[in-house]
Write a protein that holds these residues in place. Sequence first.
Motif, mmCIF file in Angstrom:
data_model
loop_
_atom_site.group_PDB
_atom_site.id
_atom_site.type_symbol
_atom_site.label_atom_id
_atom_site.label_comp_id
_atom_site.label_asym_id
_atom_site.label_seq_id
_atom_site.Cartn_x
_atom_site.Cartn_y
_atom_site.Cartn_z
ATOM 1 N N GLU A 32 -100.178 36.337 -28.324
ATOM 2 C CA GLU A 32 -99.929 37.622 -27.676
ATOM 3 C C GLU A 32 -99.539 37.418 -26.217
ATOM 4 O O GLU A 32 -98.641 38.080 -25.695
ATOM 5 N N GLU A 33 -100.217 36.485 -25.567
ATOM 6 C CA GLU A 33 -99.910 36.215 -24.161
ATOM 7 C C GLU A 33 -98.528 35.592 -24.014
ATOM 8 O O GLU A 33 -97.796 35.881 -23.064
ATOM 9 N N GLU A 36 -95.969 38.313 -24.256
ATOM 10 C CA GLU A 36 -95.917 39.048 -22.988
ATOM 11 C C GLU A 36 -95.140 38.253 -21.944
ATOM 12 O O GLU A 36 -94.325 38.792 -21.195
ATOM 13 N N HIS A 39 -91.304 38.394 -22.484
ATOM 14 C CA HIS A 39 -90.634 39.646 -22.147
ATOM 15 C C HIS A 39 -90.784 40.034 -20.679
ATOM 16 O O HIS A 39 -90.216 41.034 -20.246
ATOM 17 N N SER A 40 -91.540 39.249 -19.932
ATOM 18 C CA SER A 40 -91.728 39.549 -18.518
ATOM 19 C C SER A 40 -90.441 39.301 -17.736
ATOM 20 O O SER A 40 -89.739 38.313 -17.971
#
Length: 205
Positions: A32-33, A36, A39-40
């Motif tokens: 999950e990280e 993230e 997509h940052s």
Amino acid sequence: MAVGGKTRNMFEGLVKEGSFKWLLGKKSYFDEELEEMEHSPSAGRNFIRELSPVANLVVRRCSKILKTSSIDLQESFNQEASDSIKHPSRYARHLLEYCCFKALFLTTQMTGHLFDKTFRRLTFDMMLAWEVPAADSQPLTSKVDEEVSVGLEAFCRIAPSIPIIADVIISENLFEALSSSTDGRLQFPIYDKYLSGLERFEIIP
């Protein structure tokens, strides 16, 4: 900043394949990280090609604490470290340590840091990353009930940086006590329970 094609391809490949199956054998919170991170908008400033996926995620968390980017931390390390410290065979681990120790120095100045489970998890993940710091590191294998775990060397390197947890004198004996029921490998639930028990010793103004 736009993410370079090579970096984006790396992220997409890891996410599609279930990036940390090599680590845990199943989908984990790391995935999950990583999504993230992919997509940052700042993804291109938070990926270091010399580091393994888990080391990249740990360094990214350190960079957030230090209010900078992973790449800026790497540039600082390259400027400050001696050539022997930056030798290719040790570069990834020393860079990881540099980032971890800077972040720990800052966070341990804050009263009540052990109350923060995010902090407790970060310190464990630092040990995890220490065992597989480089991009070409061999995958970790868990020996106990598929629960990810860390070994003595990683614990003794990271834990003494948090004075209330351990020091260089007792760290080996402490590790042996904490890992005695898990075949000499320390699992997070046991580590977290130990840290939770230390909370009452913190000085609260």
